[in-house]
Write a protein that holds these residues in place. Structure first.
Motif, PDB file in Angstrom:
ATOM      1  N   LYS A 211      42.222  42.572  43.125  1.00 36.41           N
ATOM      2  CA  LYS A 211      42.968  41.418  42.624  1.00 36.41           C
ATOM      3  C   LYS A 211      43.875  40.900  43.734  1.00 36.41           C
ATOM      4  O   LYS A 211      44.658  41.659  44.310  1.00 36.41           O
ATOM      5  N   GLU A 213      46.830  38.342  44.629  1.00 41.56           N
ATOM      6  CA  GLU A 213      47.849  37.650  43.834  1.00 41.56           C
ATOM      7  C   GLU A 213      48.681  36.632  44.608  1.00 41.56           C
ATOM      8  O   GLU A 213      49.269  35.730  44.011  1.00 41.56           O
ATOM      9  N   ASP A 242      42.794  33.066  32.741  1.00 41.45           N
ATOM     10  CA  ASP A 242      43.811  33.462  31.770  1.00 41.45           C
ATOM     11  C   ASP A 242      43.137  33.542  30.408  1.00 41.45           C
ATOM     12  O   ASP A 242      43.101  32.574  29.651  1.00 41.45           O
ATOM     13  N   ALA A 243      42.576  34.701  30.136  1.00 42.53           N
ATOM     14  CA  ALA A 243      41.768  34.850  28.931  1.00 42.53           C
ATOM     15  C   ALA A 243      41.636  36.322  28.592  1.00 42.53           C
ATOM     16  O   ALA A 243      41.973  37.199  29.385  1.00 42.53           O
ATOM     17  N   ARG A 244      41.129  36.575  27.402  1.00 40.92           N
ATOM     18  CA  ARG A 244      40.819  37.929  26.992  1.00 40.92           C
ATOM     19  C   ARG A 244      39.371  38.239  27.362  1.00 40.92           C
ATOM     20  O   ARG A 244      38.512  37.358  27.303  1.00 40.92           O
ATOM     21  N   ASP A 277      50.588  46.389  35.821  1.00 41.68           N
ATOM     22  CA  ASP A 277      49.707  45.260  36.130  1.00 41.68           C
ATOM     23  C   ASP A 277      48.323  45.838  36.341  1.00 41.68           C
ATOM     24  O   ASP A 277      47.994  46.317  37.419  1.00 41.68           O
ATOM     25  N   THR A 332      39.326  32.096  26.174  1.00 44.42           N
ATOM     26  CA  THR A 332      40.646  31.526  26.453  1.00 44.42           C
ATOM     27  C   THR A 332      41.443  31.346  25.161  1.00 44.42           C
ATOM     28  O   THR A 332      40.911  31.486  24.061  1.00 44.42           O
TER      29      THR A 332
END
Length: 378
Positions: A211, A213, A242-244, A277, A332
């Motif tokens: 990841k 950032e 930005d989602a599950r 995180d 989302t």
């Protein structure tokens, strides 16, 4: 009635070797022995096929990562391609070959390269041996995340924005620092928003995934691409969504039939509540039992769950899937569904998402294995 004789394969040359071993242990313990007789064929990390090695039913992840290794009792497996389903032999100490008998089908519980990428599927096609799972095209395409996205996008299925890098000519001596500005410029030109996820195109179980950032940090980006390059020369840089992350199990035992989709599930990362995180890495999946748990069905409106199911089936058809696959999606906040990746031989331990999703949909672990095998028998 005579039992059907099924070669169950596990191990292999891929990074996911130990996960394959654990998956096979679960499958063998759950196999309906009234219907099937298992012929256990392990593949070492060097690619040697063996029988009569260590009993995989004894393996347990809590005791460490198991590996297929030659033992004093093990014998090499030799194939005679021309003999097809009668072409499986064991080499004795004196060099003579003993037939392993007629093989009704193969269940290749193999993950990653040389097991899930179309190579072994091509071998079975050449031998005219029935096998469980996706064929050559779907296996190869879904093993390569870049080409998965190409096929899905062509079918009108949303995927995460990203770019693909060919790093074969990058300066490994500098750990790609020499190309850092070039890579950053490509990210900026594509308009990718941070955080980014950098991943090898052809690897599984989150190997080599980083990841990124800090926007504009060329060194951080280069380090992530260098890490991914240890697993593949083709590297994806994707925009974080930005989602599950919602996963759906697809089942299609007989080629050409309409696929079925389970209730979608979600991996809940328990340590996020503690401020970690975290993303769903190898440790979260397989090593640290406190890191995550599976929820099926996922806590979403039924309308959204059904949209995931329909998207999963559409994606499965788009890549010419058959047998089984786990379709991983992003959902989302406004209910949009996009496909992240497709696993054509997903983790198959009793606590893996694929079996758990079908269990929650009304199909037991043993019945699921039986259905998959019976779907390919002649």
């Amino acid at each position: 009635m005579a039992k059907q004789r099924i070669v169950v394969m596990y191990g292999g040359k891929a990074d996911e070797h130990s996960i394959s071993c654990i998956s096979a242990a679960g499958v063998l313990r759950a196999l309906d022995t009234d219907k099937f007789e298992a012929i256990e064929v392990g593949i070492t990390k060097n690619g040697e096929w063996i029988v009569d090695g260590e009993d995989p039913r004894k393996w347990n992840m809590s005791e460490g990562l198991p590996m297929v290794e030659k033992t004093d009792s093990s014998k090499d497996v030799v194939l005679d391609v021309a003999l097809g389903q009668d072409g499986f032999f064991a080499r004795e100490d004196d060099g003579t070959l003993t037939s392993l008998g007629h093989v009704d089908a193969v269940l290749p519980v193999l993950h990653g390269p040389y097991g899930e990428d179309g190579t072994i599927q091509g071998l079975f096609e050449m031998m005219n041996v029935p096998y469980v799972g996706c064929g050559v095209l779907a296996s190869a395409a879904c093993m390569d995340k870049h080409y998965t996205k190409v096929l899905l996008a062509a079918a009108g299925i949303p995927v995460a924005p990203g770019i693909t890098l060919d790093v074969r000519d990058y300066d490994a001596a500098s750990e790609f620092a020499a190309e850092a500005d070039e890579m950053l410029a490509a990210v900026q030109q594509a308009g990718l928003q941070y955080p980014l996820f950098v991943k090898p195109s052809r690897a599984g179980s989150s190997f080599g995934v980083t990841k990124v950032e800090h926007e504009g940090d060329a060194a951080e980006l280069a380090a992530a691409v260098f890490e991914a390059s240890h697993h593949d020369w083709r590297v994806l840089v994707e925009q974080g969504i930005d989602a599950r992350e919602i996963e759906c199990a697809v089942l299609c035992p007989k080629a050409g039939e309409a696929p079925q989709a389970s209730w979608p599930g979600e991996i809940v990362l328990d340590k996020r509540a503690e401020g970690d995180d975290q993303f769903y890495d190898f440790d979260s999946k397989y090593v640290n039992s406190d890191a995550s748990h599976v929820e099926v069905p996922a806590s979403l409106p039924e309308e959204t769950l059904n949209r995931v199911r329909e998207t999963a089936k559409k994606a499965f058809i788009a890549v010419d899937g058959t047998g089984l696959s786990r379709v991983d999606t992003f959902v989302t906040a406004d209910g949009e569904v996009m496909v992240n990746e497709i696993n054509t031989m997903p983790g198959f331990t009793p606590i893996s998402m694929y079996p758990k999703a079908w269990e929650a949909t009304g199909v037991s672990y043993t019945d699921l294995i039986t259905t998959l095998i019976e779907g390919v028998l002649r």
